[in-house]
Design a protein around this motif. Structure first.
Motif, PDB file in Angstrom:
ATOM      1  N   ARG A 274     -12.623  24.956  14.810  1.00  0.00           N
ATOM      2  CA  ARG A 274     -12.708  26.380  15.142  1.00  0.00           C
ATOM      3  C   ARG A 274     -11.328  26.937  15.504  1.00  0.00           C
ATOM      4  N   TYR A 275     -10.544  26.164  16.264  1.00  0.00           N
ATOM      5  CA  TYR A 275      -9.184  26.601  16.599  1.00  0.00           C
ATOM      6  C   TYR A 275      -8.323  26.726  15.344  1.00  0.00           C
ATOM      7  N   SER A 276      -8.532  25.798  14.405  1.00  0.00           N
ATOM      8  CA  SER A 276      -7.782  25.867  13.146  1.00  0.00           C
ATOM      9  C   SER A 276      -8.152  27.118  12.360  1.00  0.00           C
ATOM     10  N   ASP A 277      -9.433  27.507  12.385  1.00  0.00           N
ATOM     11  CA  ASP A 277      -9.844  28.752  11.729  1.00  0.00           C
ATOM     12  C   ASP A 277      -9.145  29.950  12.355  1.00  0.00           C
ATOM     13  N   GLU A 278      -8.913  29.891  13.659  1.00  0.00           N
ATOM     14  CA  GLU A 278      -8.332  31.022  14.378  1.00  0.00           C
ATOM     15  C   GLU A 278      -6.805  31.060  14.299  1.00  0.00           C
ATOM     16  N   TYR A 279      -6.167  29.879  14.388  1.00  0.00           N
ATOM     17  CA  TYR A 279      -4.712  29.838  14.573  1.00  0.00           C
ATOM     18  C   TYR A 279      -3.937  29.237  13.405  1.00  0.00           C
ATOM     19  N   GLY A 280      -4.623  28.763  12.361  1.00  0.00           N
ATOM     20  CA  GLY A 280      -3.915  28.212  11.214  1.00  0.00           C
ATOM     21  C   GLY A 280      -4.049  26.703  11.109  1.00  0.00           C
ATOM     22  N   ARG A 281      -3.553  26.178   9.996  1.00  0.00           N
ATOM     23  CA  ARG A 281      -3.795  24.772   9.663  1.00  0.00           C
ATOM     24  C   ARG A 281      -2.608  23.850   9.950  1.00  0.00           C
ATOM     25  N   ALA A 282      -1.395  24.284   9.644  1.00  0.00           N
ATOM     26  CA  ALA A 282      -0.245  23.381   9.589  1.00  0.00           C
ATOM     27  C   ALA A 282       0.074  22.723  10.928  1.00  0.00           C
ATOM     28  N   ALA A 283       0.051  23.511  12.016  1.00  0.00           N
ATOM     29  CA  ALA A 283       0.414  22.957  13.320  1.00  0.00           C
ATOM     30  C   ALA A 283      -0.540  21.848  13.740  1.00  0.00           C
ATOM     31  N   PHE A 284      -1.825  22.003  13.416  1.00  0.00           N
ATOM     32  CA  PHE A 284      -2.806  20.981  13.781  1.00  0.00           C
ATOM     33  C   PHE A 284      -2.562  19.693  12.984  1.00  0.00           C
ATOM     34  N   VAL A 285      -2.182  19.831  11.716  1.00  0.00           N
ATOM     35  CA  VAL A 285      -1.862  18.655  10.911  1.00  0.00           C
ATOM     36  C   VAL A 285      -0.639  17.938  11.482  1.00  0.00           C
ATOM     37  N   PHE A 286       0.385  18.698  11.822  1.00  0.00           N
ATOM     38  CA  PHE A 286       1.635  18.125  12.321  1.00  0.00           C
ATOM     39  C   PHE A 286       1.433  17.406  13.661  1.00  0.00           C
ATOM     40  N   VAL A 287       0.831  18.081  14.619  1.00  0.00           N
ATOM     41  CA  VAL A 287       0.652  17.496  15.953  1.00  0.00           C
ATOM     42  C   VAL A 287      -0.309  16.307  15.907  1.00  0.00           C
ATOM     43  N   GLY A 288      -1.422  16.457  15.190  1.00  0.00           N
ATOM     44  CA  GLY A 288      -2.394  15.370  15.116  1.00  0.00           C
ATOM     45  C   GLY A 288      -1.815  14.124  14.470  1.00  0.00           C
ATOM     46  N   GLY A 289      -1.089  14.299  13.356  1.00  0.00           N
ATOM     47  CA  GLY A 289      -0.498  13.144  12.679  1.00  0.00           C
ATOM     48  C   GLY A 289       0.556  12.460  13.527  1.00  0.00           C
ATOM     49  N   GLY A 290       1.384  13.247  14.215  1.00  0.00           N
ATOM     50  CA  GLY A 290       2.410  12.656  15.068  1.00  0.00           C
ATOM     51  C   GLY A 290       1.828  11.870  16.231  1.00  0.00           C
ATOM     52  N   CYS A 291       0.819  12.436  16.878  1.00  0.00           N
ATOM     53  CA  CYS A 291       0.179  11.732  17.996  1.00  0.00           C
ATOM     54  C   CYS A 291      -0.489  10.437  17.522  1.00  0.00           C
ATOM     55  N   TYR A 292      -1.076  10.472  16.339  1.00  0.00           N
ATOM     56  CA  TYR A 292      -1.723   9.265  15.796  1.00  0.00           C
ATOM     57  C   TYR A 292      -0.709   8.136  15.643  1.00  0.00           C
ATOM     58  N   GLY A 293       0.469   8.462  15.116  1.00  0.00           N
ATOM     59  CA  GLY A 293       1.494   7.453  14.941  1.00  0.00           C
ATOM     60  C   GLY A 293       1.960   6.854  16.253  1.00  0.00           C
ATOM     61  N   LEU A 294       2.143   7.681  17.261  1.00  0.00           N
ATOM     62  CA  LEU A 294       2.600   7.188  18.558  1.00  0.00           C
ATOM     63  C   LEU A 294       1.568   6.269  19.208  1.00  0.00           C
ATOM     64  N   VAL A 295       0.296   6.630  19.120  1.00  0.00           N
ATOM     65  CA  VAL A 295      -0.753   5.793  19.709  1.00  0.00           C
ATOM     66  C   VAL A 295      -0.863   4.467  18.952  1.00  0.00           C
ATOM     67  N   ALA A 296      -0.751   4.521  17.617  1.00  0.00           N
ATOM     68  CA  ALA A 296      -0.851   3.294  16.817  1.00  0.00           C
ATOM     69  C   ALA A 296       0.214   2.282  17.225  1.00  0.00           C
ATOM     70  N   LEU A 297       1.409   2.750  17.531  1.00  0.00           N
ATOM     71  CA  LEU A 297       2.476   1.841  17.949  1.00  0.00           C
ATOM     72  C   LEU A 297       2.146   1.102  19.244  1.00  0.00           C
ATOM     73  N   CYS A 298       1.256   1.674  20.041  1.00  0.00           N
ATOM     74  CA  CYS A 298       0.913   1.079  21.342  1.00  0.00           C
ATOM     75  C   CYS A 298      -0.185   0.015  21.260  1.00  0.00           C
ATOM     76  N   VAL A 299      -0.941  -0.019  20.149  1.00  0.00           N
ATOM     77  CA  VAL A 299      -2.095  -0.918  20.058  1.00  0.00           C
ATOM     78  C   VAL A 299      -1.746  -2.380  20.318  1.00  0.00           C
ATOM     79  N   PRO A 300      -0.658  -2.937  19.754  1.00  0.00           N
ATOM     80  CA  PRO A 300      -0.361  -4.356  20.009  1.00  0.00           C
ATOM     81  C   PRO A 300      -0.026  -4.676  21.466  1.00  0.00           C
ATOM     82  N   PHE A 301       0.237  -3.639  22.250  1.00  0.00           N
ATOM     83  CA  PHE A 301       0.575  -3.863  23.650  1.00  0.00           C
ATOM     84  C   PHE A 301      -0.654  -3.875  24.553  1.00  0.00           C
ATOM     85  N   SER A 302      -1.853  -3.845  23.954  1.00  0.00           N
ATOM     86  CA  SER A 302      -3.082  -3.883  24.748  1.00  0.00           C
ATOM     87  C   SER A 302      -3.136  -5.050  25.720  1.00  0.00           C
TER      88      SER A 302
END
Length: 425
Positions: A274-302
């Protein structure tokens, strides 16, 4: 309840059934590796290592998906998407009915290939129909709801897969999947109207040159490697034996790690859509993809995180585990939050372009094809990293691909659409 609502609900049910079947195989993949015990094989004088065979457990699925995308998407635009959806649902029921008969790595790979064709057709047609039926101002929200239905099934599927496997083995799980697909087929047959948006020609050729699709392709091709590695190897990391670099958890514990990612993704996708419908698509793709990468790097440190925090090595119901379990579950949940930002915005962008240019199934087909090279290569890469380098490198490489993907996307976006494009797309 009006007719339009019933149509959306029948499509949500289709997404639920498809998600239930898909996540079951993801959850049980580590168990199949243990049971089938893949080893090196020689084909035409060439020796293929155990890591390659393990990779083919997923790559056989994705290769079949890749081969099926163009003909299925073309058939959906050229003929009736409803009929194509019905056919692939029935094919899925047959595919899942074959898994109890699997007794070797080769037969498992072949069954996965048939599953890949069925999953591709059902996913393409259901998403294309949701995007086509929804109005532009509600498209990402509707897609988010469709994905939420898939994730709800993923949660139930992974939990029931773990419980049923520990108690009864493989066969009862697949009986449930076949029953769900049969119910979804009946729902589509009775409640979904025939699709009359016939498109002549080959819409792939025009959409392949669409500037927005070309721009997001710079991100999606790299991000496919990241997500395929991380989503596939979180349950493998949790379930395989310690000698292979895993944590050797039982079926239910593995299910919980998978459920954490699916639950948070399900919870946030409709809202983020719903927020993407209101505010656009690109920023959500950029922020979501970047956060995913940062969290993935942390998995082996569990394990390190769990030990540093003094977390328990056993939990009620789940039994003996290790201090790594709760951090792994938490990181898996954060992966779901990150991807809930990206996924409905990305899907809605492709639906927008396909609806405007004619050929929404082709647009989703292009989206799927962009994913395929990474999703085909990533399991083979992951199998090599797991067997010959170290389990942790699966997540390091996955995280880095996500980060390079978002940075490339930002650079191309700014170059081609201007410095304000991230906020205006």
């Amino acid at each position: 309840m009006n007719r339009d609502t019933l149509q959306f609900y029948s499509l949500y049910l289709t997404r639920f059934a498809g998600g239930f079947g898909f996540i079951t195989l993801v959850t049980l993949l580590g168990k199949y590796i243990n049971v089938l015990d893949p080893s090196a094989v020689t084909v035409l004088g060439v020796t293929l290592g155990a890591g390659f065979v393990i990779g083919m457990f997923t790559t056989g699925f994705t290769l079949a998906q890749t081969a099926a995308v163009v003909p299925l998407a073309w058939a959906g635009d050229r003929f009736d998407k409803r009929n194509v959806l019905l056919g692939t649902l029935l094919l899925g029921a047959v595919a899942y009915g074959l898994f109890p008969l699997v007794d070797s790595s080769l037969s498992f790979i072949l069954a996965r290939a048939l599953q890949g064709v069925a999953v591709t057709g059902a996913s393409l047609m259901s998403l294309a129909l949701v995007g086509e039926l929804a109005e532009a101002g509600t498209r990402a929200n509707r897609i988010g709801k469709a994905n939420a239905a898939s994730f709800a099934a993923s949660i139930l599927g992974s939990i029931s897969a773990g419980l049923l496997y520990d108690a009864l083995g493989f066969s009862p799980i697949f009986s449930i999947i076949v029953a769900l697909l049969s119910v979804a087929t009946v729902g589509v047959w009775f409640f979904l109207d025939p699709d009359e948006t016939t498109i002549r020609g080959f819409p792939f050729s025009d959409l392949a040159l669409n500037r927005r699709i070309l721009t997001i392709a710079t991100f999606r091709t790299q991000y496919a490697v990241a997500v395929t590695l991380v989503r596939t190897w979180v349950p493998i990391y949790a379930g395989v034996a310690a000698a292979s670099g895993g944590l050797a958890y039982g079926g239910l514990a593995v299910s919980v790690t998978v459920v954490a990612e699916k639950f948070t993704n399900m919870l946030f996708q409709p809202t983020m859509g719903r927020y993407s419908d209101e505010y656009g698509r690109a920023a959500f793709v950029f922020v979501g993809g970047g956060c995913y990468g940062l969290v993935a790097l942390c998995v082996p440190f569990s394990p390190v995180i769990g030990t540093a925090l003094g977390l328990p090595g056993a939990l009620p119901i789940l039994g003996p585990l290790s201090p790594a379990f709760l951090p792994l579950v938490g990181l898996s949940g954060l992966l779901g939050v990150a991807d809930s930002l990206r996924e409905p915005a990305s899907m809605a962008l492709f639906a927008d372009e396909g609806t405007e240019d004619g050929g929404v199934a082709a647009s989703f087909g292009i989206r799927d094809l962009l994913w395929r090279p990474g999703s085909v290569a990533a399991p083979l890469l992951g199998g090599y990293l797991m067997a010959d380098v170290g389990m942790e490198w699966v997540f390091y490489v996955g995280g880095l691909f996500a980060l390079t993907g978002v940075l490339t996307f930002l650079a191309v976006l700014v170059r081609d659409f201007g410095t304000r494009a991230l906020a205006e797309w």
